[in-house]
Write a protein that holds these residues in place. Structure first.
Motif, PDB file in Angstrom:
ATOM      1  N   ILE A 142       0.842  -1.194   0.000  1.00 22.71           N
ATOM      2  CA  ILE A 142       0.000   0.000   0.000  1.00 22.71           C
ATOM      3  C   ILE A 142       0.879   1.247   0.000  1.00 22.71           C
ATOM      4  CG2 ILE A 142      -1.769   1.260   1.308  1.00 22.71           C
ATOM      5  CD1 ILE A 142      -2.677  -1.509   2.389  1.00 22.71           C
TER       6      ILE A 142
ATOM      7  N   THR B 142      -4.488  -0.210   7.808  1.00 20.51           N
ATOM      8  CA  THR B 142      -4.697  -1.656   7.785  1.00 20.51           C
ATOM      9  C   THR B 142      -5.157  -2.198   9.135  1.00 20.51           C
ATOM     10  OG1 THR B 142      -2.374  -2.075   8.298  1.00 20.51           O
ATOM     11  CG2 THR B 142      -2.991  -1.992   5.956  1.00 20.51           C
TER      12      THR B 142
ATOM     13  N   LEU C 134      -7.425  -5.460   9.815  1.00 20.97           N
ATOM     14  CA  LEU C 134      -7.429  -6.331   8.644  1.00 20.97           C
ATOM     15  C   LEU C 134      -6.947  -7.737   8.976  1.00 20.97           C
ATOM     16  CD1 LEU C 134      -8.342  -5.843   5.770  1.00 20.97           C
ATOM     17  CD2 LEU C 134      -5.995  -5.286   5.169  1.00 20.97           C
ATOM     18  N   GLU C 135      -6.083  -7.853   9.968  1.00 26.28           N
ATOM     19  CA  GLU C 135      -5.539  -9.169  10.344  1.00 26.28           C
ATOM     20  C   GLU C 135      -6.616 -10.116  10.877  1.00 26.28           C
ATOM     21  OE1 GLU C 135      -5.698  -6.729  13.974  1.00 26.28           O
ATOM     22  OE2 GLU C 135      -4.839  -6.317  11.991  1.00 26.28           O
TER      23      GLU C 135
ATOM     24  N   LEU D  80      -9.116 -11.523   1.327  1.00 27.56           N
ATOM     25  CA  LEU D  80      -9.326 -10.177   0.800  1.00 27.56           C
ATOM     26  C   LEU D  80      -9.919 -10.273  -0.592  1.00 27.56           C
ATOM     27  CD1 LEU D  80      -5.844  -8.619   1.642  1.00 27.56           C
ATOM     28  CD2 LEU D  80      -7.955  -8.452   2.994  1.00 27.56           C
TER      29      LEU D  80
ATOM     30  N   LEU E  84      -5.297 -13.852   2.969  1.00 26.19           N
ATOM     31  CA  LEU E  84      -4.417 -12.924   3.674  1.00 26.19           C
ATOM     32  C   LEU E  84      -3.574 -13.726   4.662  1.00 26.19           C
ATOM     33  CD1 LEU E  84      -3.456 -10.061   4.415  1.00 26.19           C
ATOM     34  CD2 LEU E  84      -5.395  -9.946   6.007  1.00 26.19           C
TER      35      LEU E  84
ATOM     36  N   VAL F   7      -0.341  -9.262   7.914  1.00 26.45           N
ATOM     37  CA  VAL F   7      -0.338  -7.809   7.756  1.00 26.45           C
ATOM     38  C   VAL F   7       0.933  -7.303   8.411  1.00 26.45           C
ATOM     39  CG1 VAL F   7      -1.520  -5.650   8.297  1.00 26.45           C
ATOM     40  CG2 VAL F   7      -2.863  -7.710   7.807  1.00 26.45           C
TER      41      VAL F   7
ATOM     42  N   LEU G 183       1.998  -1.649   6.075  1.00 26.87           N
ATOM     43  CA  LEU G 183       1.240  -1.441   4.847  1.00 26.87           C
ATOM     44  C   LEU G 183       1.525  -2.522   3.803  1.00 26.87           C
ATOM     45  CD1 LEU G 183       1.478   2.442   4.511  1.00 26.87           C
ATOM     46  CD2 LEU G 183      -0.469   1.077   5.288  1.00 26.87           C
TER      47      LEU G 183
ATOM     48  N   LEU H 102       0.711  -6.256   2.739  1.00 25.14           N
ATOM     49  CA  LEU H 102      -0.226  -7.353   2.943  1.00 25.14           C
ATOM     50  C   LEU H 102       0.330  -8.581   2.229  1.00 25.14           C
ATOM     51  CD1 LEU H 102      -3.548  -5.429   2.182  1.00 25.14           C
ATOM     52  CD2 LEU H 102      -2.322  -5.650   4.355  1.00 25.14           C
TER      53      LEU H 102
ATOM     54  N   ILE I 248      -8.894  -2.585  -2.000  1.00 27.95           N
ATOM     55  CA  ILE I 248      -8.677  -3.739  -1.123  1.00 27.95           C
ATOM     56  C   ILE I 248      -9.857  -3.795  -0.175  1.00 27.95           C
ATOM     57  CG2 ILE I 248      -7.205  -4.723   0.675  1.00 27.95           C
ATOM     58  CD1 ILE I 248      -4.924  -2.899  -0.546  1.00 27.95           C
TER      59      ILE I 248
END
Length: 161
Positions: A35, A45, A48-49, A54, A105, A108, A111, A113, A129
């Motif tokens: 990113i 992010t 996101l984990e 994704l 995924l 993380v 930034l 991924l 994303i």
């Protein structure tokens, strides 16, 4: 309805993984979606984990503009499969050169991924994303053309040596 251009900018790029787009054997392909750190802070992010998958919207930057086909054609030029229109399959020969992929995924890291099974190549511009929500998956009975099942039998198979 008049056509108006829509501007989009990449928010990330694919780093690593495959270097050439091919039809099959994307299974196990690992890459990083990096990113843009100039525009997005590390907290972009956050959370996101918690997701296993994704959904990535990307730009087919290696598409040959002379190879576009907006009418009907046989998928992979296979004479055993029916001619279908551009909206009847998912290849890169599209007017806006947009691809959508669901990938796993793995990690993380700020930034970066780390992903697996992303069917986009090194250098691919990423336009969006999204975490995959199972509630956004298909509802009801799923059906698809027999040729597509036959065509994709090895799409996510592990890469052959």
């Amino acid at each position: 309805m008049p056509s108006q251009p829509i501007e989009v900018e990449p928010i990330a790029y694919v780093v690593g993984g495959r270097t050439e787009p091919t039809d099959d054997y994307w299974g196990g392909t690992r890459a990083i979606i990096r990113i843009d750190g100039e525009r997005f802070p590390a907290e972009a992010t956050a959370g996101l984990e918690e997701f296993s998958h994704l959904e990535i919207v990307f730009y087919f930057h290696l598409t040959d503009p002379t190879d576009l086909n907006f009418g009907a054609r046989r998928p992979r030029d296979n004479p055993d499969w029916p001619a279908v229109g551009i909206f009847g399959h998912r290849n890169m020969r599209r007017i806006n050169w947009l691809g959508v992929s669901r990938c796993r995924l793995l990690q993380v890291d700020g930034l970066d991924l780390h992903v697996e099974d992303l069917d986009a190549v090194d250098g691919t511009p990423v336009l969006d994303i999204k975490p995959w929500f199972s509630e956004f998956g298909p509802r009801g009975e799923i059906r698809q053309a027999e040729w597509s099942t036959e065509m994709l039998v090895d799409y996510f198979a592990p890469r052959r040596a």
